[in-house]
Scaffold this active site. Structure first.
Site, mmCIF file in Angstrom:
data_model
loop_
_atom_site.group_PDB
_atom_site.id
_atom_site.type_symbol
_atom_site.label_atom_id
_atom_site.label_comp_id
_atom_site.label_asym_id
_atom_site.label_seq_id
_atom_site.Cartn_x
_atom_site.Cartn_y
_atom_site.Cartn_z
ATOM 1 N N GLN A 365 33.321 48.841 56.852
ATOM 2 C CA GLN A 365 33.326 49.528 58.139
ATOM 3 C C GLN A 365 33.497 51.034 57.950
ATOM 4 O O GLN A 365 32.855 51.841 58.626
ATOM 5 C CB GLN A 365 34.453 48.964 59.012
ATOM 6 C CG GLN A 365 34.304 49.242 60.486
ATOM 7 C CD GLN A 365 33.158 48.461 61.113
ATOM 8 O OE1 GLN A 365 32.658 47.512 60.526
ATOM 9 N NE2 GLN A 365 32.734 48.878 62.283
ATOM 10 N N GLY A 369 26.820 52.438 57.242
ATOM 11 C CA GLY A 369 25.562 51.965 56.668
ATOM 12 C C GLY A 369 25.578 51.943 55.157
ATOM 13 O O GLY A 369 24.966 51.064 54.528
ATOM 14 N N GLU A 392 40.182 26.689 44.543
ATOM 15 C CA GLU A 392 41.560 26.413 44.113
ATOM 16 C C GLU A 392 42.504 26.228 45.298
ATOM 17 O O GLU A 392 43.667 26.618 45.259
ATOM 18 C CB GLU A 392 42.049 27.468 43.126
ATOM 19 C CG GLU A 392 41.205 27.454 41.859
ATOM 20 C CD GLU A 392 41.839 28.137 40.683
ATOM 21 O OE1 GLU A 392 43.071 28.077 40.545
ATOM 22 O OE2 GLU A 392 41.085 28.716 39.880
#
Length: 412
Positions: A365, A369, A392
């Site tokens: 974020q 881009g 796991e």
């Protein structure tokens, strides 16, 4: 081997810092004062990861390529057998050291981290604890150098979390056991030279009828499934193991008949420390990437780090990371002191994996881009983090483990 590992702490040369993704850590470990030996180990692993792993991480991910040369070098440093005694050619170090090393290696390349984790905790771990002297010589010593690695086969196509419902069977026949069935999601499957495999020797007993066996690979009667095309940790192979009346000697049994479920559960407790540490490394790498980008990218006439919205994100990321690290170290130290650590390992794995998922999300974020393209490592960290909440023991299983121990403590 341990002496060699620690001596090299002062011998590796630091490389130049990379512009997107590797930042020197100054304060991240100051919350707990580590012993000098562990500080040296941390620096050794950090330098190794910077020099050997970070530069190849994107390429091996793209090519689904096992980092064989790097794994061999890790073996020479003692990283592929950290908790194995020196008399068996291991490093002879404790589990706090293992956690620290796992984080640093995973920070450089998460795929390499899980390769290391499986060999250390899932393959070598149960043999060290439950194996005979002869089994340790045969199945441990050759797997310490990085030339050979092992794997762990518990999950099946029809069960994952329900480990006691194994459909794979082991039938006694004279001086042999005969294995039949399919194991699924086996990490290191295509590169492994041996496997700890779990099979039912008495289905009527459910989990008390599960036994563990040591099987060489490759071997007649054992077929590898296709390499799974995964979202993340793509340099580590994952595949099915298909046993078709595979005959193995009677002394291939690990522990006693019916002890397999106990072996598996105790092994996974330790494995969760390893995966928690892997998640920490992924999260740290994502935070490194986010801070570096935010300091160099300007918006509204100032670096992104001047924006309160970005500062809040970074603060939350650091809080989640350091909290999870302390939980992980606590679990490791409890194990080192031979105290119960099942609940703490589950808490560490849960906290670290969910922190990694959240931190890699926020890193993308912050990058916007640029976080969505493969030229930057943020998208790989995002992909790598997701599996840590699944393998796991899923996050749901960890919550069940924690709740079970919590309620038991209140009732006692």
């Amino acid at each position: 081997m341990a002496a060699t590992l620690l001596a090299r702490a002062c011998g590796l040369v630091r490389g130049a810092p990379w512009p997107w993704g590797w930042r020197r850590l100054h304060t991240v470990y100051q919350s707990v004062e580590l012993p000098e030996t562990h500080q040296m180990l941390r620096q050794t692993c950090r330098d190794f990861a910077e020099k050997e792993l970070f530069p190849i991480a994107a390429q091996v991910d793209k090519e689904h390529r096992f980092p064989a040369a790097q794994v061999k070098k890790m073996g020479e440093l003692g990283l592929m057998a950290m908790n194995v005694p020196e008399e068996l050619s291991g490093a002879g170090l404790d589990y706090l050291a293992y956690s620290i090393a796992m984080e640093e290696i995973s920070r450089g390349c998460a795929s390499t981290g899980v390769i290391m984790s499986v060999n250390n905790s899932l393959y070598l771990g149960p043999i060290l604890k439950f194996g005979t002297k002869e089994q340790k010589q045969q199945w441990v010593a050759p797997f310490t150098s990085g030339d050979k690695i092992g794997c762990f086969a518990l999950s099946e196509p029809g069960n994952g979390s329900d480990a006691g419902a194994a459909a794979t069977t082991a039938r006694a026949d004279g001086d042999s056991w005969v294995l039949s069935g399919t194991k699924a999601w086996i990490t290191n499957a295509w590169e492994a030279s041996a496997v700890v495999v779990f099979a039912s020797t008495d289905r009527s007993l459910h989990n008390k009828g599960i036994s563990a066996f040591l099987v060489p690979m490759p071997t007649p009667g054992l077929t590898l499934g296709k390499k799974e095309d995964k979202l993340g940790i793509r340099a580590s192979s994952t595949a099915n193991l298909i046993f078709e009346d595979r005959r193995i000697p009677k002394d291939s049994l690990l522990g006693e008949p019916g002890l397999g479920f106990k072996i598996a559960m105790q092994t996974l407790d330790t494995g969760r420390i390893g995966i928690a540490s892997q998640a920490l490394g992924i999260a740290q790498a994502a935070l490194d990437c986010a801070v570096t980008y935010a300091e160099n990218r300007s918006a509204f006439g100032a670096p992104l780090t001047k924006l309160q919205a970005i500062q809040f994100k970074l603060a939350d990321m650091a809080l989640a990371l350091e909290s999870a690290r302390l939980l992980t170290w606590r679990a490791a130290m409890l194990k080192d002191n031979k105290k119960p650590f099942t609940k703490e390992a589950a808490m560490a794995k849960l906290a670290a994996s969910e922190a990694a998922t959240a931190i890699t999300h926020q890193a993308m974020q912050i990058l916007g881009g640029m976080g969505y393209v493969k030229e930057m490592p943020a998208e790989r960290h995002y992909r790598d983090a997701r599996i840590t909440e699944i393998y796991e023991g899923t996050s749901e299983i960890q919550r069940l483990v924690v709740a079970g121990h919590l309620l038991k403590s209140y009732r006692s």
